[in-house]
Enzyme design. Structure first.
Site, mmCIF file in Angstrom:
data_model
loop_
_atom_site.group_PDB
_atom_site.id
_atom_site.type_symbol
_atom_site.label_atom_id
_atom_site.label_comp_id
_atom_site.label_asym_id
_atom_site.label_seq_id
_atom_site.Cartn_x
_atom_site.Cartn_y
_atom_site.Cartn_z
ATOM 1 N N GLY A 188 0.815 -1.209 0.000
ATOM 2 C CA GLY A 188 0.000 0.000 0.000
ATOM 3 C C GLY A 188 0.845 1.254 0.000
ATOM 4 O O GLY A 188 1.995 1.234 -0.465
ATOM 5 N N GLU B 209 5.480 -3.572 0.505
ATOM 6 C CA GLU B 209 5.622 -3.208 -0.890
ATOM 7 C C GLU B 209 4.978 -1.841 -1.010
ATOM 8 O O GLU B 209 3.754 -1.707 -0.920
ATOM 9 C CB GLU B 209 4.939 -4.243 -1.772
ATOM 10 C CG GLU B 209 5.451 -4.187 -3.192
ATOM 11 C CD GLU B 209 4.344 -4.467 -4.149
ATOM 12 O OE1 GLU B 209 4.040 -3.545 -4.938
ATOM 13 O OE2 GLU B 209 3.780 -5.569 -4.106
ATOM 14 N N CYS C 297 1.580 -1.288 -9.269
ATOM 15 C CA CYS C 297 2.811 -0.977 -8.522
ATOM 16 C C CYS C 297 3.953 -0.769 -9.497
ATOM 17 O O CYS C 297 4.908 -0.068 -9.200
ATOM 18 C CB CYS C 297 3.218 -2.084 -7.568
ATOM 19 S SG CYS C 297 1.990 -3.310 -7.201
#
Lengths: 530, 530
Positions: free
Chosen positions: B240, B262, B299
């Site tokens: 997040g 992450e 991401c």
């Protein structure tokens, strides 16, 4: 006190032995005589740290360009030099640590150190440590790569094998392709300087970047914390006391820098009634040998023995007590170790542990405290598990006597993370149900579970874990001993996705770098080319 | 506002769906219509967390006793159930995230999720993830073992594949033998609840401990921090935003608890003049496709493109600009994502980035911001690298135009840690010297280095690293994608030293647990018995 510049030992920065930037100094003590040793060492200020970091960052860039064979050759040359300088090294370490010249220093620790460097060289050369992985279908390849400059803080108890410029962390960090900034342990700075001299000679002769190995002797706590958190640092390896280690961890964590700690551990040894009934006298021998070896100054020293009440247990404790009382107390590493041991024993007896033997102040002529044995019952232990796990680093042990296997398991369940945990039990197999219960609670608490064997003695094996859950270390997934596993701490996992073949690192090209290289190629570990 | 108990969704604790202990609630939004969705979810207070932790600790003990085959069977059964419930799951995820039903949710993400669970089951069954290592001479054997309850915080952008109760972290944690406490992402709580229902059915049917999977939807920041630091927790996985992730990291670090993060990543794409000269139009296609896919909410979305000034670069940027301007803006995941994107673009333009297209406020009828392209020159970037690396999560990209390869390398050297970094260059080989310089500075900054390929798309491969240096993640040695490597995050390394053969874990006994099991036996990776 004003010190003439010539009396002061130099620091090693950027390949040069030079004066430290500060005037603050310290001296080590000969623990066998309680006398201050002549050489004077600088306490480095931030200027030294900063210069070392700059040089290390530059060396890291150069090292990444060099073939692994060149780094391996350095490690081997350094190992040869250590063996050639054995007499001087042993003499210096003896003066600074009080550890026996022989067999300990000359015949055990020094060969272990040079062998460790050679094992690291082999792992570096083959690249096996980096877990090279090739997925030909997906076109992705990965391995561990150098991480950047590694700061190493060495402990007081292994002047060679865990020294910041020759020990396990050093070998692992260099073999993974990183330069090292060594922070000497302040109790053996001259030994560390001698080692760094040899390292620097080997660096020069093997053509590595000048700042591959650097050495400072001591910093303020604040500068140490700044050092491990610096953007130029890749990672830190620390072996030593919990307080100092956790302060460094906090600083490194905040900066997102990996730090690998090996902190205190009481290394519980569980001894069942069946083991004592079968081989009580042998157990006394084994335990006393392990507990008093090197005056108990091992990370894996058995500090706590956990037993079930009964006549065999009383006999065992009496036997240990008699042996502790009659054995000569070994010399401790430094006045600080002696002070801390005395304090820990006072803490434990203050909490209600019964003093069976020893427990006095340090001798006046040398650093030594009488062998100390304490006893507490399981109920008291379970009531204040934190207090009774106070580490008494040195020749002191605590017997925890539970009233039942049930209470024994409760006490084990209250243990903090430890490097090791041992279970001795009957060889007849009659206690397997109890042993299963004990194992089940003990295993999650320890990095290495032993049966019928004392924890001192850490074999260099690929299956060795010299690690364990917090607070024995900072992370339960890493080991500080065992080449190549310990090298992973100083590597950065990197994937190469669709990277053009000529641009791949040697380890990941189609052709195998060498016969010994094992790679996970399309799901199979094997040697040879893709 | 008073909510009748029946309107409130229950939490899943200790195998039971039950009312949360607090009255505080929240609702999710349908981003395609900017409308609040009907179901109401509780914000859990510490009482819920505490109950979940107690139950998880108990489940962890039970799980350690179970054979791996039983855990593997659960994962497979759960995968089947997810596939069988595809329509309902896709409908719910579509309503809560605005991601396309097809192909994205139904045909890409859902199959990836079930396949991931099956891959984890296979790794669990064979035990290969645990790196079983046997040294017959030293009598030492080691492998990774379960670590204890794992807390998982899922991200907003993958309602299935990274969901806290079905995604990559979940599969890895369970397959390593640990129970999971899932914290739903607040933007898709109903989808998470549906998944947890399936998981609980599978738990019951396969006979795992009732609390193997638990679910809460939201906590206060303070309770979240208390959760990850709790003594009952083994580790945490978090995917997040950077702010929330670093607050959790700080809490976990202080308690010595591993936490795998992450966080944000701008995923630099370097494009050389040679690449543009050869295939400029194709590059526009490739880049726009990657940058706008899923409204840029990956991401590994390429947030920064790094170029060298010249006419090809201008043409490339013009091409991208035209395509950004003409393409429909994708729906963003939530009002918060739209707000944050608008803010980030304002930050970047405020620092001096030129707005080439887009940059407006969110549409009123749905969560969407016009595709946004910005440009800044290399000199400005190097002057404020931190500012210009502000992540603009969503359909926005920044072109950084350096005046030379020299300046390009300087800019790259100022990058923070990233998940990925790409290099596009001429296929003729005429730029190899430049590419070498670029690679040399880029590789240490990224977890995955790509050539001639965009970073979106994360293959599930043993060679995949979905990780990278801080602050892209919390540790450069671990990957969040790629079974079995990702499982190591949730394991505890354990040595068994002289442990009696019948007491060894299955993976370390002489006889091989199954044909597929590869073990490092006396230095050789191989199948079969010792």
């Amino acid at each position: 006190m004003t010190i003439a510049a010539t009396d002061l030992r130099p620091v090693l920065i950027a390949g040069s032995w030079r004066d430290a930037s500060s005037n603050s100094t310290f001296q080590a003590t000969d623990p066998n005589r309680n006398e201050t040793l002549t050489p004077t060492f600088p306490v480095s200020d931030w200027q030294d740290c900063d210069a070392a970091l700059d040089a290390a960052a530059e060396a890291a860039v150069e090292l990444r360009r060099l073939p692994a064979t060149k780094i391996a050759a350095f490690l081997e040359l350094y190992a040869d030099k250590i063996e050639a300088a054995k007499d001087a090294l042993v003499e210096s370490a003896f003066a600074e640590t009080g550890l026996a010249r022989s067999p300990r220093l000359a015949d055990v620790e020094l060969p272990r150190t040079s062998n460790q460097l050679r094992a690291a060289a082999a792992a570096c050369r083959s690249g096996n440590w980096a877990l090279p992985t090739i997925d030909t279908q997906a076109g992705i390849r990965s391995c561990y790569r150098p991480l950047g400059p590694v700061c190493i803080f060495g402990p007081n108890n292994f002047p060679f094998a865990f020294n910041s410029v020759s020990g396990g962390d050093f070998a692992a960090a260099i073999a993974a392709g990183n330069p090292v900034i060594g922070k000497a342990n302040s109790s053996h700075p001259e030994t560390t300087r001698l080692l760094a001299e040899l390292a620097q000679e080997a660096v020069n002769e093997s053509g590595l970047p000048a700042a591959t190995v650097q050495l400072i002797y001591r910093t303020s706590h604040a500068d140490g914390e700044r050092l491990v958190a610096d953007p130029r640092v890749g990672a830190t390896g620390y072996t030593g006391s919990r307080g100092a280690g956790l302060a460094l961890k906090s600083a490194a964590d905040q900066a997102g820098k990996p730090i690998y700690l090996e902190l205190s551990s009481v290394n519980p040894v569980v001894v069942t009634p069946g083991a004592l009934a079968q081989r009580g006298e042998k157990m006394v021998d084994e335990f006393v040998g392990s507990a008093l070896m090197g005056a108990g100054q091992f990370c894996t020293n058995p500090g706590i023995v956990m037993l079930v009440a009964g006549s065999e247990t009383d006999e065992f404790i009496d036997g240990v007590k008699a042996r502790f009382a009659s054995a000569a107390a070994g010399t401790l590493l430094s006045p600080a170790v002696a002070r801390s041991l005395t304090q820990s024993v006072q803490t434990l007896t203050g909490l209600g542990a019964e003093l069976l033997t020893g427990g006095g102040e340090s001798e006046s002529g040398r650093c030594a405290v009488a062998n100390t044995l304490m006893r507490v019952d399981g109920a008291a232990f379970v009531k204040d598990p934190e207090g009774f796990q106070t580490e008494a680093f040195g020749n002191a042990s605590l017997m925890v006597v539970a009233d039942s296997v049930e209470q024994l398991c409760q006490a084990i369940d209250q243990l903090e993370g430890n490097l090791t945990g041992c279970i001795y039990s009957s060889e007849s197999g009659s206690e397997e149900a109890d042993v299963e219960r004990i194992t089940f609670v003990l295993e999650p608490k320890v990095g290495r579970l032993l049966n019928d064997k004392m924890p001192t003695g850490v074999a260099v094996s690929p299956a060795m874990n010299h690690g364990g859950p917090y607070p024995a270390t900072g992370h339960p997934g890493f080991t500080a001993v065992g080449i190549p596993a310990s090298m992973l701490r100083f590597g950065k996992l990197t994937s190469f996705d669709n990277v053009r073949p000529p641009r791949l690192p040697c380890l990941l090209k189609d052709e195998s770098p060498m016969e010994e290289t094992m790679r996970l190629i399309d799901g199979q570990w094997r040697g040879g080319s893709v």
